[in-house]
Design a protein around this motif. Sequence first.
Motif, PDB file in Angstrom:
ATOM      1  N   TYR A 399       0.765  -1.213   0.050  1.00 53.62           N
ATOM      2  CA  TYR A 399      -0.025  -0.008  -0.028  1.00 53.62           C
ATOM      3  C   TYR A 399       0.768   1.100   0.173  1.00 53.62           C
ATOM      4  N   GLU A 400       1.990   1.277   1.005  1.00 54.32           N
ATOM      5  CA  GLU A 400       2.754   2.632   0.960  1.00 54.32           C
ATOM      6  C   GLU A 400       3.532   2.975  -0.370  1.00 54.32           C
ATOM      7  N   LEU A 401       4.039   1.704  -0.891  1.00 53.70           N
ATOM      8  CA  LEU A 401       4.785   1.818  -2.205  1.00 53.70           C
ATOM      9  C   LEU A 401       3.976   2.149  -3.191  1.00 53.70           C
ATOM     10  N   SER A 402       2.379   2.089  -3.184  1.00 53.91           N
ATOM     11  CA  SER A 402       1.580   2.209  -4.286  1.00 53.91           C
ATOM     12  C   SER A 402       0.978   3.410  -4.022  1.00 53.91           C
ATOM     13  N   ARG A 403       1.249   4.103  -3.103  1.00 55.09           N
ATOM     14  CA  ARG A 403       0.475   5.336  -2.485  1.00 55.09           C
ATOM     15  C   ARG A 403       0.839   6.702  -3.304  1.00 55.09           C
ATOM     16  N   TYR A 404       1.984   6.511  -3.748  1.00 57.90           N
ATOM     17  CA  TYR A 404       2.865   7.803  -4.186  1.00 57.90           C
ATOM     18  C   TYR A 404       3.236   7.816  -5.582  1.00 57.90           C
ATOM     19  N   SER A 405       3.106   8.664  -6.370  1.00 57.01           N
ATOM     20  CA  SER A 405       3.708   8.694  -7.734  1.00 57.01           C
ATOM     21  C   SER A 405       5.186   8.203  -7.828  1.00 57.01           C
ATOM     22  N   VAL A 406       5.396   7.448  -8.851  1.00 62.24           N
ATOM     23  CA  VAL A 406       6.617   6.964  -8.737  1.00 62.24           C
ATOM     24  C   VAL A 406       7.652   8.059  -9.516  1.00 62.24           C
ATOM     25  N   ASP A 407       7.160   9.177  -9.682  1.00 59.86           N
ATOM     26  CA  ASP A 407       7.966  10.200 -10.373  1.00 59.86           C
ATOM     27  C   ASP A 407       8.840  10.792  -9.093  1.00 59.86           C
ATOM     28  N   SER A 408       8.260  10.681  -7.753  1.00 63.53           N
ATOM     29  CA  SER A 408       9.057  11.282  -6.598  1.00 63.53           C
ATOM     30  C   SER A 408       9.820  10.170  -5.971  1.00 63.53           C
ATOM     31  N   PRO A 409      10.972  10.560  -5.413  1.00 55.78           N
ATOM     32  CA  PRO A 409      11.699   9.703  -4.266  1.00 55.78           C
ATOM     33  C   PRO A 409      10.738   9.426  -3.193  1.00 55.78           C
ATOM     34  N   LEU A 410      10.918   8.335  -2.557  1.00 61.44           N
ATOM     35  CA  LEU A 410       9.962   7.984  -1.467  1.00 61.44           C
ATOM     36  C   LEU A 410      10.806   7.512  -0.298  1.00 61.44           C
ATOM     37  N   ASP A 411      10.401   8.272   0.904  1.00 62.99           N
ATOM     38  CA  ASP A 411      10.862   7.721   2.175  1.00 62.99           C
ATOM     39  C   ASP A 411       9.710   7.017   3.131  1.00 62.99           C
ATOM     40  N   GLU A 486      -1.235   5.559 -12.986  1.00 64.75           N
ATOM     41  CA  GLU A 486      -0.791   6.070 -11.608  1.00 64.75           C
ATOM     42  C   GLU A 486      -1.700   5.496 -10.506  1.00 64.75           C
ATOM     43  N   PRO A 487      -1.269   4.051 -10.104  1.00 59.87           N
ATOM     44  CA  PRO A 487      -2.116   3.532  -9.203  1.00 59.87           C
ATOM     45  C   PRO A 487      -2.191   4.209  -7.955  1.00 59.87           C
ATOM     46  N   HIS A 488      -1.269   5.100  -7.523  1.00 62.13           N
ATOM     47  CA  HIS A 488      -1.672   5.824  -6.464  1.00 62.13           C
ATOM     48  C   HIS A 488      -2.869   6.744  -6.400  1.00 62.13           C
ATOM     49  N   ARG A 489      -3.479   7.152  -7.300  1.00 63.08           N
ATOM     50  CA  ARG A 489      -4.752   7.616  -7.483  1.00 63.08           C
ATOM     51  C   ARG A 489      -5.776   6.826  -6.906  1.00 63.08           C
ATOM     52  N   VAL A 490      -5.478   5.449  -6.873  1.00 63.91           N
ATOM     53  CA  VAL A 490      -6.690   4.549  -6.179  1.00 63.91           C
ATOM     54  C   VAL A 490      -6.561   4.415  -4.639  1.00 63.91           C
ATOM     55  N   ALA A 491      -5.153   4.643  -4.099  1.00 68.14           N
ATOM     56  CA  ALA A 491      -4.979   4.572  -2.665  1.00 68.14           C
ATOM     57  C   ALA A 491      -5.445   5.992  -2.261  1.00 68.14           C
ATOM     58  N   ARG A 492      -5.116   6.956  -2.976  1.00 74.58           N
ATOM     59  CA  ARG A 492      -5.836   8.169  -2.435  1.00 74.58           C
ATOM     60  C   ARG A 492      -7.114   8.310  -2.411  1.00 74.58           C
ATOM     61  N   TYR A 493      -7.982   7.715  -3.381  1.00 76.86           N
ATOM     62  CA  TYR A 493      -9.404   7.743  -3.453  1.00 76.86           C
ATOM     63  C   TYR A 493      -9.779   6.875  -2.160  1.00 76.86           C
ATOM     64  N   LEU A 494      -9.240   5.858  -1.956  1.00 79.18           N
ATOM     65  CA  LEU A 494      -9.643   4.788  -0.903  1.00 79.18           C
ATOM     66  C   LEU A 494      -9.584   5.667   0.336  1.00 79.18           C
ATOM     67  N   GLU A 495      -8.584   6.285   0.613  1.00 73.19           N
ATOM     68  CA  GLU A 495      -8.436   7.060   1.770  1.00 73.19           C
ATOM     69  C   GLU A 495      -9.586   8.122   1.770  1.00 73.19           C
ATOM     70  N   ALA A 496      -9.877   8.807   0.785  1.00 72.62           N
ATOM     71  CA  ALA A 496     -11.011   9.955   0.734  1.00 72.62           C
ATOM     72  C   ALA A 496     -12.537   8.906   1.126  1.00 72.62           C
ATOM     73  N   LEU A 497     -12.469   8.021   0.595  1.00 74.66           N
ATOM     74  CA  LEU A 497     -13.749   7.235   0.951  1.00 74.66           C
ATOM     75  C   LEU A 497     -13.904   6.643   2.288  1.00 74.66           C
ATOM     76  N   ALA A 498     -12.836   6.022   2.827  1.00 70.85           N
ATOM     77  CA  ALA A 498     -12.793   5.771   4.182  1.00 70.85           C
ATOM     78  C   ALA A 498     -13.065   7.058   4.960  1.00 70.85           C
ATOM     79  N   SER A 499     -12.523   8.013   4.751  1.00 70.02           N
ATOM     80  CA  SER A 499     -12.830   9.354   5.656  1.00 70.02           C
ATOM     81  C   SER A 499     -14.205   9.805   5.429  1.00 70.02           C
ATOM     82  N   ALA A 500     -14.936   9.663   4.253  1.00 64.71           N
ATOM     83  CA  ALA A 500     -16.341   9.907   3.980  1.00 64.71           C
ATOM     84  C   ALA A 500     -17.423   8.865   4.849  1.00 64.71           C
TER      85      ALA A 500
END
Length: 551
Positions: A399-411, A486-500
Amino acid sequence: MTPAALADLVRTSAARIFSDRGLDHSILPERVTVERPRNPEHGDYATNLALQVAKKAGLQPREFAQELADVISASPEVDSAEVAGPGFLNLRLAADAQGEIVRQVLEAGADYGRGDAYEGRSINLEFVSANPTGPIHLGGTRWAAVGDALGRLLAAQGAKVTREYYINDAGAQIDRFAESLIAAAEGKPTPEDGYAGAYIGDIAAEVLRREPSALSQPAEQRLETFKRLGVELMLDEIKRTLSEFGTDFDVWFSEKSLHTSGALDRILSELKESGSLYNADDAWWLRSTEHGDDKDRVVVKSDGSPAYIAGDIAYLRDKLDRGFDLCVYMLGADHHGYIARLKAAAAAMGRSPDAVEVLTGQLVNLVSGGKPVRMSKRAGTVVTMEDLVEAVGVDAARYELSRYSVDSPLDVDLDLLRKRSNDNPVFYVQYAHARLASLQRNAAEHDLELRADADVSLLTHPREGDLIRTIGEFPATLKKAAELREPHRVARYLEALASAYHKFYDAARVLPQGDEEPTPLTYARLALCEAARQVLANGLSLLGVSAPERM
C-alpha cells in the motif's frame, strides 16, 4: 446517477441547444467535465461547460449556462441546476437518482468500477526485472507493488495484460556473480567489483551440495557451473519472494535466449539490410536520431560484440512479434534515456513508436526513528524486499509503495506503518472495511438482511450524500489511474472514501437500538454501508492489498 452519467446528460443537453440554434457540434468537447465543488453548499456537482464553449459558439456564457440549466433541470434525475459566477453551473441530483449509485454497486459487486477503455488491447507489462545476482532491493520492491497494481488496473479496463520479467542472465554481471560464488565456496575474499553478503555464501554452499565436484572442474567449466546453478538458485529465491509479496509473472524471459536462439543475429541482419543500421568507425550504429533520439546509438561495437542496446532491440522485436500492441517498460530513473532509444528501435523495425511506453521510477529509502535504515541482514549493502516485509508486512508495504507517484523519491517511515492508528494510511482504509464488515455481521445477528430493493431515495442526510458521491467517483478514478499509469490515485481515493464513511457513521445511526424497530431508512443505510464496503474491497484488491473483515 454516476458523475459519468451526469456528464453525458450535460453534453446531451448542450447538443440539443446547439441543434436548436443550428450551431456546430464540433465545438462541444467529447468529454464534459463534471466535478464535485469544494463547498457542498454550491451543489452536488458543477460543470464549466458554458465557459468552455459559449464564446466559440458566439454566445454569452451566463445566458448559455441558463439555457443549459433549464434543459438539464427538466430531467427527473436532477433536483436543481443553478447558474453561478460568470457561467458555472451547479447541479443537485434528485435523491433517488443519487441513491441509484448504491443499487449499481450492490448489483455489480466485485465488478463495480471496471470499464472497457482498453478492451481489445494486448499489453506487455515488464517490471522489476532485477538482475539475478542478488535479492530484490527497495527499488525493485516499489516496482513489484506499483507494476502489479498497474497490471490489475489495466486488466480492470478490459486489457489483456501479460506480466513479464526480463532475466538479465547474460553479460559481465553474471560473470562477476559466478566469480563471487566461487570465491565464497573456496573461502576466499570477495573479488573486486564482486557481490558480497550472506546470500552469496548460502548460494555457493547450495551449488556445492548439488554439484560436489564443481570446484575441481577446469576453470571454464567451473565458471559455467556456478553461473548456471547460481542464477537458477537466485532466480528461485527471487520468484519465491515476489510470490509471497503477491506479485506473480506470466512470462520469465531470458536475455541469454536472445543470443542462443539466433534472434539477436536475425534482427541485426534485418536492420543492416533495411539501412536502419550504418557502419562507421568499424562499428554499427542505429539511426535513432531520425526517430527523435538525441544521438545515434552503437549497436555492434568495433570489436564485433553487441552493445547492450542490441539485446534491447531483439527483445522488443520478440515482444512485438508475439502480438502485443503496447509494450510498457517500468525502469529505474537512471534509465530515462531508454525512452527515446526504444521508440527509435520500434520505428526502425517499421513499427509505431507508440507501441513502446517507458515509465521511470525514483528511489526508495527506509526511515526508522527519523534516521535512514541502510543495512540488510542478508544482502549487507542494500535493504531488500524481505527486509521491508519483515518490518511492516506485505499489506503495509504494498500500500505504501503504491500510494505515491513513482516520479518522486519516497521515504518509507517504518514507525508509522507499524502503528495501528488512523495516522497509518493502510490501517485507516483497512479499518474502515473491517468496521463495515462488522456492521453487516451485527445486522445479521439482529435478523436485518440486506435488501436490494431498499428505498435509497431516503438517503438525504448531507453525510449520506457525501458518501454516495464519493462511491460514485470510483469508476472514473480507476479509468483515470489506468490511463495515466498512476495506481496511487486508487490509494488516495480509498482514503477519501474511508474518511467519508467515518464521517457518515459518526453523524447517522445505522442499526436500531434497544427495542427500536427497523425502518425503511435502516435498510437504506445498510445498503449504503454495504456499497461502501464493496468499493473499499474492490479498490484494495486492485492494489493487491487484503480487505480484512476483522481487525
